[in-house]
Write an enzyme that holds these catalytic residues in place. Structure first.
Site, mmCIF file in Angstrom:
data_model
loop_
_atom_site.group_PDB
_atom_site.id
_atom_site.type_symbol
_atom_site.label_atom_id
_atom_site.label_comp_id
_atom_site.label_asym_id
_atom_site.label_seq_id
_atom_site.Cartn_x
_atom_site.Cartn_y
_atom_site.Cartn_z
ATOM 1 N N HIS A 268 -8.938 9.797 13.876
ATOM 2 C CA HIS A 268 -9.548 9.163 14.903
ATOM 3 C C HIS A 268 -9.487 9.778 16.228
ATOM 4 O O HIS A 268 -10.370 9.601 17.053
ATOM 5 C CB HIS A 268 -8.976 7.782 14.924
ATOM 6 C CG HIS A 268 -9.217 6.832 13.615
ATOM 7 N ND1 HIS A 268 -8.295 6.346 13.074
ATOM 8 C CD2 HIS A 268 -10.293 6.776 12.741
ATOM 9 C CE1 HIS A 268 -8.641 5.804 11.687
ATOM 10 N NE2 HIS A 268 -9.954 6.013 11.690
ATOM 11 N N LYS B 97 -11.336 -9.671 5.745
ATOM 12 C CA LYS B 97 -10.606 -8.237 5.151
ATOM 13 C C LYS B 97 -9.000 -8.584 5.841
ATOM 14 O O LYS B 97 -8.869 -8.816 7.138
ATOM 15 C CB LYS B 97 -11.111 -7.043 6.006
ATOM 16 C CG LYS B 97 -10.877 -5.968 4.994
ATOM 17 C CD LYS B 97 -11.736 -4.598 5.486
ATOM 18 C CE LYS B 97 -11.020 -3.283 4.999
ATOM 19 N NZ LYS B 97 -12.029 -2.230 5.242
ATOM 20 N N ARG C 241 -16.157 13.111 7.620
ATOM 21 C CA ARG C 241 -15.439 13.957 7.133
ATOM 22 C C ARG C 241 -15.981 14.543 5.816
ATOM 23 O O ARG C 241 -17.343 14.727 6.140
ATOM 24 C CB ARG C 241 -14.274 13.030 6.396
ATOM 25 C CG ARG C 241 -13.077 12.628 7.344
ATOM 26 C CD ARG C 241 -12.164 11.671 6.947
ATOM 27 N NE ARG C 241 -13.103 10.496 6.568
ATOM 28 C CZ ARG C 241 -12.466 9.511 6.065
ATOM 29 N NH1 ARG C 241 -11.210 9.284 6.217
ATOM 30 N NH2 ARG C 241 -13.279 8.415 5.666
ATOM 31 N N SER D 257 -7.037 6.071 6.892
ATOM 32 C CA SER D 257 -6.461 5.120 7.193
ATOM 33 C C SER D 257 -5.718 4.510 5.641
ATOM 34 O O SER D 257 -4.354 4.354 5.658
ATOM 35 C CB SER D 257 -6.658 3.927 7.880
ATOM 36 O OG SER D 257 -7.122 4.109 9.307
#
Ligand code: PNS
Length: 165
Positions: free
Chosen positions: A19, A43, A92, A130
């Site tokens: 990040h 979440k 990615r 993460s």
């Protein structure tokens, strides 16, 4: 010249070196980058919003052109509210593409004035997220070098706390 602000949204639970690389590279293109944490009550994160804000601020304290903020609701509305028209995202491997493509098209459908801009993740951070960092750290894996050192310490604290409760 008109100053350009890009919004870099995400959960950042926690912020990783991947990040941070995107933020720093974003600053080579834009005048200001706002790192914006989605506040999603549905979440359950490992780190609270306050902890995530503190970690991001700590990691980017030498970058005056970075703001750390939170948002809820539609991202495109938040982008406009921040007087921006740019969503910055890192890409990615192939696995990110479909999700990012879908999100960019939905955001474009919601507001055609907002542009999504993607930076290819540096090869060093290609395999990290993460989620995978939390998984490795939760089993005592060494994630140093993949997150800032103080984030690594926080991860160790969290999982030690969880073990002792
Ligand atoms: O860290 P992530 O999971 O890659 O971040 C995803 C995020 C926060 C960018 C995305 O879930 C989001 O923008 N949510 C806000 C709600 C929204 O605007 N949804 C419609 C577009 S898909």
């Amino acid at each position: 010249m008109c100053k350009k602000t890009a919004i870099y949204p995400g959960f950042f639970d926690p912020i990783t070196n991947g990040h941070l690389s995107i933020v720093k590279r974003g600053l080579e293109i834009f005048d200001r980058v706002v790192v914006s944490i989605l506040n999603n009550p549905q979440k359950i994160p490992l780190f609270s919003i306050e902890e995530r804000i503190a970690m991001i601020r700590g990691a980017l304290k030498d970058n005056p052109n970075v703001e750390v903020d939170t948002f809820s609701g539609l991202l495109v509305d938040y982008v406009i509210q921040k007087k921006s028209n740019i969503i910055l995202r890192g890409l990615r491997a192939l696995s990110d593409f479909e999700y990012e493509f879908q999100m960019a098209l939905m955001n474009r459908k919601l507001n055609r004035d907002v542009q999504s801009v993607f930076l290819m993740t540096d090869y060093k951070w290609f395999y990290i997220s993460s989620t995978i960092i939390k998984e490795a750290a939760s089993f005592g894996g060494d994630v140093s070098g993949l997150v800032p050192e103080f984030v690594n310490e926080k991860l160790k604290e969290k999982y030690l706390q969880a073990k002792n409760t």
